[in-house]
Design a protein around this motif. Structure first.
Motif, mmCIF file in Angstrom:
data_model
loop_
_atom_site.group_PDB
_atom_site.id
_atom_site.type_symbol
_atom_site.label_atom_id
_atom_site.label_comp_id
_atom_site.label_asym_id
_atom_site.label_seq_id
_atom_site.Cartn_x
_atom_site.Cartn_y
_atom_site.Cartn_z
ATOM 1 N N SER A 202 0.843 -1.199 0.000
ATOM 2 C CA SER A 202 0.000 0.000 0.000
ATOM 3 C C SER A 202 0.877 1.248 0.000
ATOM 4 O O SER A 202 1.726 1.436 0.867
ATOM 5 C CB SER A 202 -0.907 0.009 1.235
ATOM 6 O OG SER A 202 -1.653 1.194 1.298
ATOM 7 N N SER A 203 0.685 2.098 -1.007
ATOM 8 C CA SER A 203 1.526 3.291 -1.137
ATOM 9 C C SER A 203 1.084 4.394 -0.185
ATOM 10 O O SER A 203 1.845 5.300 0.125
ATOM 11 C CB SER A 203 1.480 3.803 -2.584
ATOM 12 O OG SER A 203 0.143 4.074 -2.962
ATOM 13 N N ASN A 204 -0.168 4.315 0.285
ATOM 14 C CA ASN A 204 -0.694 5.359 1.157
ATOM 15 C C ASN A 204 -1.123 4.733 2.480
ATOM 16 O O ASN A 204 -2.294 4.471 2.711
ATOM 17 C CB ASN A 204 -1.878 6.062 0.472
ATOM 18 C CG ASN A 204 -2.403 7.215 1.303
ATOM 19 O OD1 ASN A 204 -1.678 7.786 2.121
ATOM 20 N ND2 ASN A 204 -3.663 7.551 1.101
ATOM 21 N N ARG A 205 -0.145 4.489 3.358
ATOM 22 C CA ARG A 205 -0.464 3.875 4.646
ATOM 23 C C ARG A 205 -1.391 4.761 5.455
ATOM 24 O O ARG A 205 -1.168 5.969 5.562
ATOM 25 C CB ARG A 205 0.814 3.696 5.461
ATOM 26 C CG ARG A 205 1.722 2.582 5.036
ATOM 27 C CD ARG A 205 2.772 2.423 6.131
ATOM 28 N NE ARG A 205 4.032 1.911 5.638
ATOM 29 C CZ ARG A 205 5.135 1.866 6.365
ATOM 30 N NH1 ARG A 205 5.133 2.317 7.609
ATOM 31 N NH2 ARG A 205 6.248 1.384 5.861
ATOM 32 N N SER A 206 -2.400 4.157 6.049
ATOM 33 C CA SER A 206 -3.282 4.909 6.944
ATOM 34 C C SER A 206 -3.892 3.942 7.940
ATOM 35 O O SER A 206 -3.965 2.729 7.692
ATOM 36 C CB SER A 206 -4.398 5.609 6.158
ATOM 37 O OG SER A 206 -5.286 4.656 5.591
ATOM 38 N N VAL A 207 -4.326 4.495 9.084
ATOM 39 C CA VAL A 207 -4.998 3.645 10.067
ATOM 40 C C VAL A 207 -6.256 3.047 9.444
ATOM 41 O O VAL A 207 -6.554 1.859 9.607
ATOM 42 C CB VAL A 207 -5.348 4.449 11.339
ATOM 43 C CG1 VAL A 207 -6.092 3.567 12.342
ATOM 44 C CG2 VAL A 207 -4.096 5.021 11.975
ATOM 45 N N GLY A 208 -6.985 3.872 8.675
ATOM 46 C CA GLY A 208 -8.202 3.389 8.015
ATOM 47 C C GLY A 208 -7.908 2.286 7.020
ATOM 48 O O GLY A 208 -8.647 1.302 6.930
ATOM 49 N N GLY A 209 -6.812 2.450 6.257
ATOM 50 C CA GLY A 209 -6.441 1.423 5.293
ATOM 51 C C GLY A 209 -6.111 0.111 5.972
ATOM 52 O O GLY A 209 -6.504 -0.978 5.516
ATOM 53 N N PHE A 210 -5.390 0.194 7.086
ATOM 54 C CA PHE A 210 -5.029 -1.008 7.835
ATOM 55 C C PHE A 210 -6.280 -1.677 8.413
ATOM 56 O O PHE A 210 -6.450 -2.902 8.301
ATOM 57 C CB PHE A 210 -4.050 -0.650 8.951
ATOM 58 C CG PHE A 210 -3.737 -1.788 9.885
ATOM 59 C CD1 PHE A 210 -3.179 -2.960 9.414
ATOM 60 C CD2 PHE A 210 -3.998 -1.678 11.247
ATOM 61 C CE1 PHE A 210 -2.885 -4.017 10.279
ATOM 62 C CE2 PHE A 210 -3.708 -2.723 12.110
ATOM 63 C CZ PHE A 210 -3.149 -3.893 11.621
ATOM 64 N N MET A 211 -7.175 -0.889 9.004
ATOM 65 C CA MET A 211 -8.378 -1.467 9.603
ATOM 66 C C MET A 211 -9.302 -2.055 8.544
ATOM 67 O O MET A 211 -9.962 -3.078 8.770
ATOM 68 C CB MET A 211 -9.114 -0.410 10.434
ATOM 69 C CG MET A 211 -8.318 0.144 11.611
ATOM 70 S SD MET A 211 -7.671 -1.131 12.737
ATOM 71 C CE MET A 211 -9.195 -1.679 13.523
ATOM 72 N N SER A 212 -9.347 -1.437 7.359
ATOM 73 C CA SER A 212 -10.152 -1.997 6.261
ATOM 74 C C SER A 212 -9.555 -3.313 5.793
ATOM 75 O O SER A 212 -10.285 -4.271 5.506
ATOM 76 C CB SER A 212 -10.233 -1.008 5.092
ATOM 77 O OG SER A 212 -10.973 0.128 5.460
ATOM 78 N N SER A 213 -8.221 -3.380 5.713
ATOM 79 C CA SER A 213 -7.564 -4.634 5.329
ATOM 80 C C SER A 213 -7.853 -5.721 6.349
ATOM 81 O O SER A 213 -8.101 -6.884 6.001
ATOM 82 C CB SER A 213 -6.049 -4.426 5.209
ATOM 83 O OG SER A 213 -5.742 -3.608 4.107
ATOM 84 N N LYS A 214 -7.840 -5.368 7.644
ATOM 85 C CA LYS A 214 -8.199 -6.326 8.689
ATOM 86 C C LYS A 214 -9.632 -6.810 8.515
ATOM 87 O O LYS A 214 -9.916 -8.005 8.606
ATOM 88 C CB LYS A 214 -8.049 -5.687 10.079
ATOM 89 C CG LYS A 214 -6.674 -5.832 10.703
ATOM 90 C CD LYS A 214 -6.565 -5.093 12.050
ATOM 91 C CE LYS A 214 -7.490 -5.646 13.112
ATOM 92 N NZ LYS A 214 -7.100 -7.017 13.553
#
Length: 615
Positions: A505-517
Motif C-alpha cells: 500500500s503506497s498510502n499507509r493509513s490507520v483506516g487502510g489497515f483497519m479496512s484490510s483487517k
C-alpha cells in the motif's frame, strides 16, 4: 520468463486471449496454476498498455497468485489480484462520490456491530419500534432482529429483486439500517458490492473507464458467485466487453447461505456466449482420495491422476471423547513413524481435522490441549482477542480511523465504565480517548491511550509498532497468565501489520489497515500446528492428511438440512469438498454415542457420506 509445466488442456486455457471463456475445473486440477500462468502470459506476451483484473474468492488464493508472479517485477503492478470485496473497496475509495462514498469506506464487518446499528436505528423509527415492542420477551426480540438483519442482507445480495420489491417493511428496514450505518460513517460487506454495482450501472462513464483500464478479467471460484457479485461484474462489462474468463466447479458450491449459486456460471456461459474448457485431471490427491470423491459424486470424472495409492479409513469411537483420542493417537503415530505415501517427513502442519460445524471439533480441541498438540483454528475471518487491553486498543484504532464512529467509541466507554466527553465531536480521537482513560485512571486504559498517542506522534509515516510497544510495556507488569494473553494477541496484531506492509500500500493509513483487517487481507496464509477447521473455512486449502470428524447423521449432514432437497444437495457438496482437501491419507471418524448439550446421551448412526465412501 519462467512458465510452470502445464498439461495440454491447461495450456489451452493459458493461451486463450480474446473473448469469454468458462473453465470448469475439478479439485486438484491446477486451477490456481492456470489462472496465474494466464495472467503471466497476458502481462508478458500480449502487447499494449493495459491492466489485468484477477478476482479471487479468498485472500489465500490472491496471495498465492501474487507470490507466484513475484518474479515479474514491475510488470506485476499491472495486475490487480485480490478478492472482489477488496476491488470494490478500492473502486469506491477512488471514484465512489456519485454513490455517496467520500474517501475510504470504513467497514463494519462484525455481526454484533451491525445488530447494534439496527437496534439504535429501529428505536428512532416509531413504526419499527412498535413492531419490535409486540414481541413477548427479549429472546423473541433478538430473533426478530436477527430475521431483520438477514432480510436486509438478502435484499442487498439481490439488486434486481430490490428494485422490484413491494416489501414496504423490508425497504423501511433497509433505509433505516443504512441511515444508521452512514451516521457512523460506515458500510457493511454487502454495501461494497451493492454500491459498486450502482456506481457501474448508473454512471456509464465510470464503467467505461474501468473497461478501458482492464483489458482482461479473470474470476476464480465462479461457483460461489451470488447475484450482487454477478450483477457487479455484468455492470462492469456492459454490453460489449467480453474478455472475461471464469473458473469454477459446481461440485464445490457450498456457500448457499450467502445466496451464492453455480447458476451464475451457466448464466455467464449463455449471456456472454462463452467457450468452455474442462480441467478434469487431479494432480493433488491419491487414488484412495479420488475414489472417495467419486463415491460421493458419481458424476465426478477424472481423466488423469497421481500414481499414488494413499488410503481412506474409518475411525469409530465409543463417544466423541474417544473419537478425539483416536484422532490424536493417529496423528502422533503418523508423525513418529511417517507413511510411505507421504513424501518427506510428516509434521503437524501436514495434518488437518475438519468438522461440518465448529461444535463437531470441540472434543478434538479439548484433547489437543490436554496433550499439548499444537493447532490453529480459523473459524472467523479475523483474530478474536483474548485480552481486554488488546480489544480496547483495536476499538480505539477504529475510532482513530473514523471519527464519526460513535458505535465503537460508545462501546469503549461502556467497557471502561465511563462516558464519552461532550466535546468528543470537536476533538481528535487521541484526545478523546486520552480524556476517557484519565477519567477512569486504570493502568490498562492508560496503556491504550499511550499506545494511540505513540502512533499519532509518528506524523511522517504511519507505524503501529510504537503502539504495540506501549501495550507490551503494560503487559510486562502483569502476572504470567495476564502477560501470555496480551503477548499472543500482540504477536498476531504484529503479523497483521507486517502483512499489510507487504501488500505494498503506497498510502499507509490507520483506516487502510483497519479496512484490510476487516476484509481478512492481513491474515497469515500459513500457520503452525494442526489445522482445526470447519469445512467452509478449509475451502481452497490442501493437506497431506485429512481427518473429517463427527461424520454422524444429523451432524454431517447437518440436521437442519434433513428432508430438504436443496440443502441436502449442498451438504453432499460439503462432503465432497472435505474429502478432496486431502492429498494422500483420508480418515473419516464418528462417535457411536454423543452427549447432547442438555446432558442426555444419544446413539449415533454413521453418516450416509461415510457409508458411501466405505460401504
Amino acid at each position: 520468463m519462467k512458465r510452470a509445466r502445464l498439461s495440454p488442456t491447461q495450456t489451452r486455457v493459458v493461451e486463450h486471449e480474446e473473448g469469454a471463456l468458462l473453465v470448469v475445473a475439478g479439485p486438484g486440477s491446477g486451477k490456481t496454476r492456470v489462472l496465474t500462468e494466464r495472467v503471466r502470459r497476458l502481462l508478458t506476451e500480449v502487447p499494449g498498455h493495459f491492466r489485468v483484473l484477477a478476482l479471487t474468492f479468498t485472500n489465500k488464493a490472491a496471495n498465492e497468485m501474487k507470490e507466484r508472479l513475484s518474479d515479474l517485477g514491475n510488470e506485476r503492478q499491472r495486475a490487480f489480484i485480490g478478492t472482489m470485496h477488496s476491488f470494490c473497496l478500492e473502486m469506491l475509495s477512488e471514484r465512489g462520490k456519485p454513490v455517496g462514498v467520500e474517501g475510504l469506506p470504513h467497514v463494519f464487518e462484525q455481526y454484533k456491530d451491525r445488530k447494534e446499528v439496527l437496534v439504535e436505528a429501529v428505536t428512532q423509527d416509531p413504526f419499527l419500534s412498535h413492531e419490535l415492542a409486540s414481541e413477548p420477551d427479549s429472546k423473541a426480540v433478538g430473533r426478530r432482529l436477527d430475521q431483520w438483519l438477514a432480510a436486509i442482507s438478502w435484499l442487498k445480495a439481490h439488486p434486481s429483486s430490490m428494485e422490484d420489491s413491494n416489501d414496504e417493511i423490508g425497504q423501511r428496514l433497509l433505509e433505516t439500517y443504512d441511515a444508521g450505518l452512514r451516521a457512523c460513517g460506515a458500510y457493511d460487506f454487502d454495501d461494497l458490492l451493492l454500491l459498486s454495482y450502482r456506481l457501474l450501472s448508473e454512471y456509464p462513464k465510470i464503467a467505461d473507464f474501468y473497461r478501458r483500464l482492464y483489458r482482461f478479467v479473470c474470476i476464480d471460484e465462479a461457483q460461489d458467485l451470488n447475484e450482487a457479485q454477478y450483477s457487479m461484474l455484468t455492470a462492469l462489462c456492459g454490453d460489449s466487453f467480453r474478455n472475461v474468463m471464469m473458473v469454477g466447479d459446481p461440485k464445490q458450491s457450498i456457500y448457499g447461505f450467502n445466496a451464492s449459486s453455480p447458476d451464475f456460471m451457466w448464466r455467464f456461459h449463455n449471456e456472454f456466449k462463452a467457450g468452455e474448457i474442462e480441467l478434469n485431471e487431479n494432480f493433488r490427491s491419491s487414488r484412495a482420495v479420488v475414489d472417495a470423491a467419486k463415491a460421493l459424486d458419481p458424476n465426478y470424472g477424472v481423466e488423469g491422476q497421481l500414481p499414488i495409492a494413499g488410503l481412506a479409513e474409518v475411525i469409530a469411537g465409543e463417544d466423541d471423547e474417544e473419537e478425539a483420542k483416536l484422532i490424536a493417537d493417529k496423528i502422533q503415530t503418523l508423525i513418529a513413524e511417517g507413511h510411505d505415501d507421504v513424501e518427506g517427513g510428516i509434521v503437524w502442519e501436514s495434518c488437518a481435522v475438519l468438522g461440518r460445524t465448529r461444535f463437531a471439533l470441540l472434543a478434538v480441541e479439548a484433547e489437543f490441549r490436554k496433550r499439548g498438540i499444537p493447532f490453529y483454528k480459523r473459524l472467523t475471518a479475523n483474530h478474536e482477542n483474548e485480552s481486554d487491553v488488546m480489544e480496547d486498543f483495536v476499538l480505539s484504532l477504529r475510532v482513530m480511523a473514523n471519527p464519526k464512529d460513535r458505535l465503537h467509541l460508545s462501546a469503549l466507554a461502556k467497557r471502561w465504565k465511563t462516558v464519552v466527553p461532550a466535546t468528543s465531536g470537536e476533538s481528535k480521537a487521541v484526545e478523546v480517548i486520552g480524556s476517557m482513560a484519565s477519567s477512569v485512571g486504570a493502568q490498562s486504559s492508560m496503556a491504550v491511550a499511550d499506545a494511540l498517542a505513540a502512533i499519532a506522534a509518528r506524523t511522517q509515516r504511519l507505524d503501529m509498532l510504537p503502539g504495540l510497544d506501549a501495550i507490551r510495556k503494560y503487559a510486562d507488569k502483569l502476572d504470567e497468565e495476564g502477560r501470555r494473553a496480551i503477548y499472543e494477541d500482540a504477536a498476531v496484531f504484529r503479523q497483521e501489520w507486517d502483512q499489510y506492509l507487504r501488500s505494498g500500500s503506497s498510502n499507509r493509513s490507520v483506516g487502510g489497515f483497519m479496512s484490510s483487517k476487516a476484509l481478512g487481507a492481513t491474515q497469515q496464509a500459513a500457520r503452525e500446528g494442526v489445522a482445526l477447521l470447519t469445512v467452509h473455512s478449509s475451502k481452497g486449502l490442501e493437506f497431506d492428511i485429512v481427518f473429517v470428524a463427527g461424520m454422524a447423521e444429523g451432524v454431517f449432514p447437518d440436521y437442519r438440512a434433513l428432508g430438504k432437497a436443496k440443502e441436502m444437495a449442498e451438504e453432499a457438496r460439503n462432503a465432497f469438498v472435505a474429502v478432496t482437501r486431502s492429498k494422500r491419507l483420508l480418515y473419516l471418524s464418528y462417535p457411536r454415542r454423543r452427549r447432547m448439550p442438555w446432558g442426555d446421551t444419544k446413539l449415533q448412526q454413521s453418516s450416509r457420506y461415510l457409508r458411501a465412501v466405505m460401504p
